[in-house]
Motif scaffolding. Structure first.
Motif, PDB file in Angstrom:
ATOM      1  N   GLY A  67      -4.350   4.911   2.345  1.00 38.41           N
ATOM      2  CA  GLY A  67      -5.175   3.901   2.980  1.00 38.41           C
ATOM      3  C   GLY A  67      -5.819   2.935   2.023  1.00 38.41           C
ATOM      4  O   GLY A  67      -6.349   1.896   2.442  1.00 38.41           O
ATOM      5  N   ALA A  68      -5.793   3.253   0.723  1.00 35.86           N
ATOM      6  CA  ALA A  68      -6.438   2.386  -0.264  1.00 35.86           C
ATOM      7  C   ALA A  68      -5.413   1.772  -1.220  1.00 35.86           C
ATOM      8  O   ALA A  68      -5.289   0.552  -1.314  1.00 35.86           O
ATOM      9  CB  ALA A  68      -7.488   3.154  -1.055  1.00 35.86           C
ATOM     10  N   PHE A  69      -4.637   2.618  -1.898  1.00 37.06           N
ATOM     11  CA  PHE A  69      -3.644   2.075  -2.824  1.00 37.06           C
ATOM     12  C   PHE A  69      -2.680   3.170  -3.253  1.00 37.06           C
ATOM     13  O   PHE A  69      -2.968   4.364  -3.137  1.00 37.06           O
ATOM     14  CB  PHE A  69      -4.308   1.464  -4.068  1.00 37.06           C
ATOM     15  CG  PHE A  69      -5.182   2.418  -4.849  1.00 37.06           C
ATOM     16  CD1 PHE A  69      -4.638   3.312  -5.761  1.00 37.06           C
ATOM     17  CD2 PHE A  69      -6.560   2.399  -4.690  1.00 37.06           C
ATOM     18  CE1 PHE A  69      -5.441   4.182  -6.486  1.00 37.06           C
ATOM     19  CE2 PHE A  69      -7.382   3.258  -5.415  1.00 37.06           C
ATOM     20  CZ  PHE A  69      -6.814   4.144  -6.317  1.00 37.06           C
ATOM     21  N   ARG A  70      -1.548   2.717  -3.750  1.00 43.09           N
ATOM     22  CA  ARG A  70      -0.593   3.572  -4.447  1.00 43.09           C
ATOM     23  C   ARG A  70      -0.357   2.909  -5.793  1.00 43.09           C
ATOM     24  O   ARG A  70       0.405   1.940  -5.897  1.00 43.09           O
ATOM     25  CB  ARG A  70       0.712   3.725  -3.688  1.00 43.09           C
ATOM     26  CG  ARG A  70       1.712   4.690  -4.372  1.00 43.09           C
ATOM     27  CD  ARG A  70       2.997   4.818  -3.570  1.00 43.09           C
ATOM     28  NE  ARG A  70       3.890   5.807  -4.148  1.00 43.09           N
ATOM     29  CZ  ARG A  70       4.764   5.546  -5.135  1.00 43.09           C
ATOM     30  NH1 ARG A  70       4.850   4.310  -5.643  1.00 43.09           N
ATOM     31  NH2 ARG A  70       5.543   6.512  -5.615  1.00 43.09           N
ATOM     32  N   ALA A  71      -1.046   3.422  -6.818  1.00 41.34           N
ATOM     33  CA  ALA A  71      -0.992   2.806  -8.139  1.00 41.34           C
ATOM     34  C   ALA A  71       0.064   3.497  -8.994  1.00 41.34           C
ATOM     35  O   ALA A  71       0.022   4.717  -9.183  1.00 41.34           O
ATOM     36  CB  ALA A  71      -2.351   2.886  -8.818  1.00 41.34           C
ATOM     37  N   PRO A 109      -7.373  -1.208  -8.766  1.00 45.38           N
ATOM     38  CA  PRO A 109      -7.800   0.154  -9.095  1.00 45.38           C
ATOM     39  C   PRO A 109      -6.596   1.080  -9.212  1.00 45.38           C
ATOM     40  O   PRO A 109      -5.516   0.747  -8.720  1.00 45.38           O
ATOM     41  CB  PRO A 109      -8.687   0.528  -7.903  1.00 45.38           C
ATOM     42  CG  PRO A 109      -8.257  -0.360  -6.795  1.00 45.38           C
ATOM     43  CD  PRO A 109      -7.781  -1.623  -7.432  1.00 45.38           C
ATOM     44  N   PRO A 110      -6.800   2.217  -9.921  1.00 45.66           N
ATOM     45  CA  PRO A 110      -8.063   2.785 -10.395  1.00 45.66           C
ATOM     46  C   PRO A 110      -8.537   2.268 -11.752  1.00 45.66           C
ATOM     47  O   PRO A 110      -9.468   2.828 -12.312  1.00 45.66           O
ATOM     48  CB  PRO A 110      -7.757   4.276 -10.459  1.00 45.66           C
ATOM     49  CG  PRO A 110      -6.311   4.332 -10.814  1.00 45.66           C
ATOM     50  CD  PRO A 110      -5.680   3.175 -10.092  1.00 45.66           C
ATOM     51  N   PRO A 147      -2.703  -1.926   0.129  1.00 43.91           N
ATOM     52  CA  PRO A 147      -2.964  -2.391   1.489  1.00 43.91           C
ATOM     53  C   PRO A 147      -4.264  -3.181   1.582  1.00 43.91           C
ATOM     54  O   PRO A 147      -4.392  -4.110   2.370  1.00 43.91           O
ATOM     55  CB  PRO A 147      -3.061  -1.095   2.298  1.00 43.91           C
ATOM     56  CG  PRO A 147      -2.331  -0.070   1.493  1.00 43.91           C
ATOM     57  CD  PRO A 147      -2.562  -0.467   0.063  1.00 43.91           C
ATOM     58  N   MET A 148      -5.242  -2.799   0.761  1.00 46.01           N
ATOM     59  CA  MET A 148      -6.510  -3.519   0.730  1.00 46.01           C
ATOM     60  C   MET A 148      -6.353  -4.763  -0.137  1.00 46.01           C
ATOM     61  O   MET A 148      -5.565  -4.773  -1.084  1.00 46.01           O
ATOM     62  CB  MET A 148      -7.605  -2.633   0.154  1.00 46.01           C
ATOM     63  CG  MET A 148      -7.356  -2.222  -1.282  1.00 46.01           C
ATOM     64  SD  MET A 148      -8.666  -1.173  -1.941  1.00 46.01           S
ATOM     65  CE  MET A 148      -8.250  -1.161  -3.680  1.00 46.01           C
ATOM     66  N   PRO A 149      -7.087  -5.839   0.173  1.00 50.14           N
ATOM     67  CA  PRO A 149      -6.971  -7.044  -0.658  1.00 50.14           C
ATOM     68  C   PRO A 149      -7.669  -6.850  -2.001  1.00 50.14           C
ATOM     69  O   PRO A 149      -8.740  -6.250  -2.083  1.00 50.14           O
ATOM     70  CB  PRO A 149      -7.693  -8.116   0.179  1.00 50.14           C
ATOM     71  CG  PRO A 149      -8.662  -7.351   1.025  1.00 50.14           C
ATOM     72  CD  PRO A 149      -7.996  -6.031   1.321  1.00 50.14           C
ATOM     73  N   ASP A 192     -18.380  -0.691   2.140  1.00 52.76           N
ATOM     74  CA  ASP A 192     -17.493  -1.805   1.811  1.00 52.76           C
ATOM     75  C   ASP A 192     -16.598  -1.524   0.613  1.00 52.76           C
ATOM     76  O   ASP A 192     -15.874  -2.399   0.141  1.00 52.76           O
ATOM     77  CB  ASP A 192     -18.303  -3.086   1.584  1.00 52.76           C
ATOM     78  CG  ASP A 192     -19.257  -2.985   0.388  1.00 52.76           C
ATOM     79  OD1 ASP A 192     -19.240  -1.941  -0.306  1.00 52.76           O
ATOM     80  OD2 ASP A 192     -20.020  -3.937   0.159  1.00 52.76           O
ATOM     81  N   GLY A 193     -16.643  -0.292   0.089  1.00 51.31           N
ATOM     82  CA  GLY A 193     -15.776   0.089  -1.019  1.00 51.31           C
ATOM     83  C   GLY A 193     -16.366  -0.104  -2.395  1.00 51.31           C
ATOM     84  O   GLY A 193     -15.746   0.281  -3.396  1.00 51.31           O
TER      85      GLY A 193
END
Length: 278
Positions: A67-71, A109-110, A147-149, A192-193
């Protein structure tokens, strides 16, 4: 902490004392990268036994936060094709402190850019000198997905950062903040992250990974009041809690074990000085 002290890294290197170019500079960079900064904790690929031998800083380790990222962590060796061998010192400095690649794209991130913006100029120069010295490894890695900007920037370009004040708490704050980014994982997030810096050190959000789901602990005096300094240092360097229980990755115990006694004492002084939060 941040103030104008003149130019970017490209202007800084020529004025360093001759003795600092390159041996002392590389040695300081090694101390940071292989110690408190723990760059290999993300940038070296992992196997069942930890870091993959012969692949130091070659990238490819995947950090997936649903839901946040795949780094997909990049290769930061001097390989010209798959690493940063063609980047200038100023471009590497901009990537670390401003979160911008040479093509202008934003690093997500991260990578803790918010904290790296306060890495002191001399330490930044040392980190870059050491990365230039490691073995170039050809290892092409995939791209990260977000997915997040991502923000258009993390703030105005950093012009210069002074070293921390010569005080144990100030030095510890610098080690646990800009250099080691310990407080990033151990601080909760707002809706808000963003990190809730009003609750620095009060415990972080769950981190999933091959090690299971890990919740970074409260490291303020409210949680550490019953711990001796030696027990705090053992937890940092060996991953052993005050009660003898084993702590879990992704905390970079093998890297922190290389920290000097003075650095560890400074980190403890800083943790003891945090507001006690629950």
């Amino acid at each position: 902490m941040r103030h104008w002290i003149g130019g970017l890294l490209a202007a800084l290197l020529p004025i360093l004392p001759a003795a600092a170019q390159p041996d002392a500079l590389v040695a300081r960079g090694r101390q940071l990268v292989e110690g408190i900064a723990a760059c290999g904790n993300c940038h070296t690929p992992k196997g069942p036994q930890g870091d993959v031998a012969g692949m130091a800083y070659a990238g490819g380790f995947v950090i997936d936060i649903p839901g946040a990222f795949r780094a997909v962590v990049p290769n930061i060796t001097p390989d010209p094709e798959t690493g940063i061998g063609r980047w200038s010192d100023a471009e590497i400095a901009r990537a670390i402190r401003d979160g911008k690649r040479p093509d202008g794209s934003t690093i997500g991130p991260p990578m803790p850019i918010e904290l790296y913006r306060d890495i002191a100029d001399a330490d930044l120069a040392a980190i870059i000198a050491y990365l230039r010295s490691v073995a170039p490894i050809r290892n092409a890695v995939g791209k990260s997905s977000y997915p997040m900007p991502l923000p258009p920037s993390y703030g105005p370009p950093v012009a210069g950062v002074a070293a921390p004040a010569d005080d144990p708490v100030a030095r510890g704050a610098y080690l646990a903040g800009p250099l080691g980014h310990c407080i990033e994982c151990h601080t909760p997030m707002l809706a808000d992250g963003r990190r809730d810096w009003s609750r620095t050190g009060a415990g972080g959000v769950p981190i999933p990974g091959p090690f299971g789901m890990v919740v970074p602990r409260n490291i303020t005096p409210a949680a550490l009041s019953g711990w001796s300094d030696a027990q705090v240092i053992r937890a940092i360097t060996q991953g052993i809690s005050a009660d003898g229980g084993r702590l879990s990755p992704p905390m970079a115990f093998p890297y922190y074990a290389r920290m000097s006694d003075a650095e560890l004492r400074d980190v403890v002084a800083y943790l003891r000085a945090l507001p006690p939060l629950r």
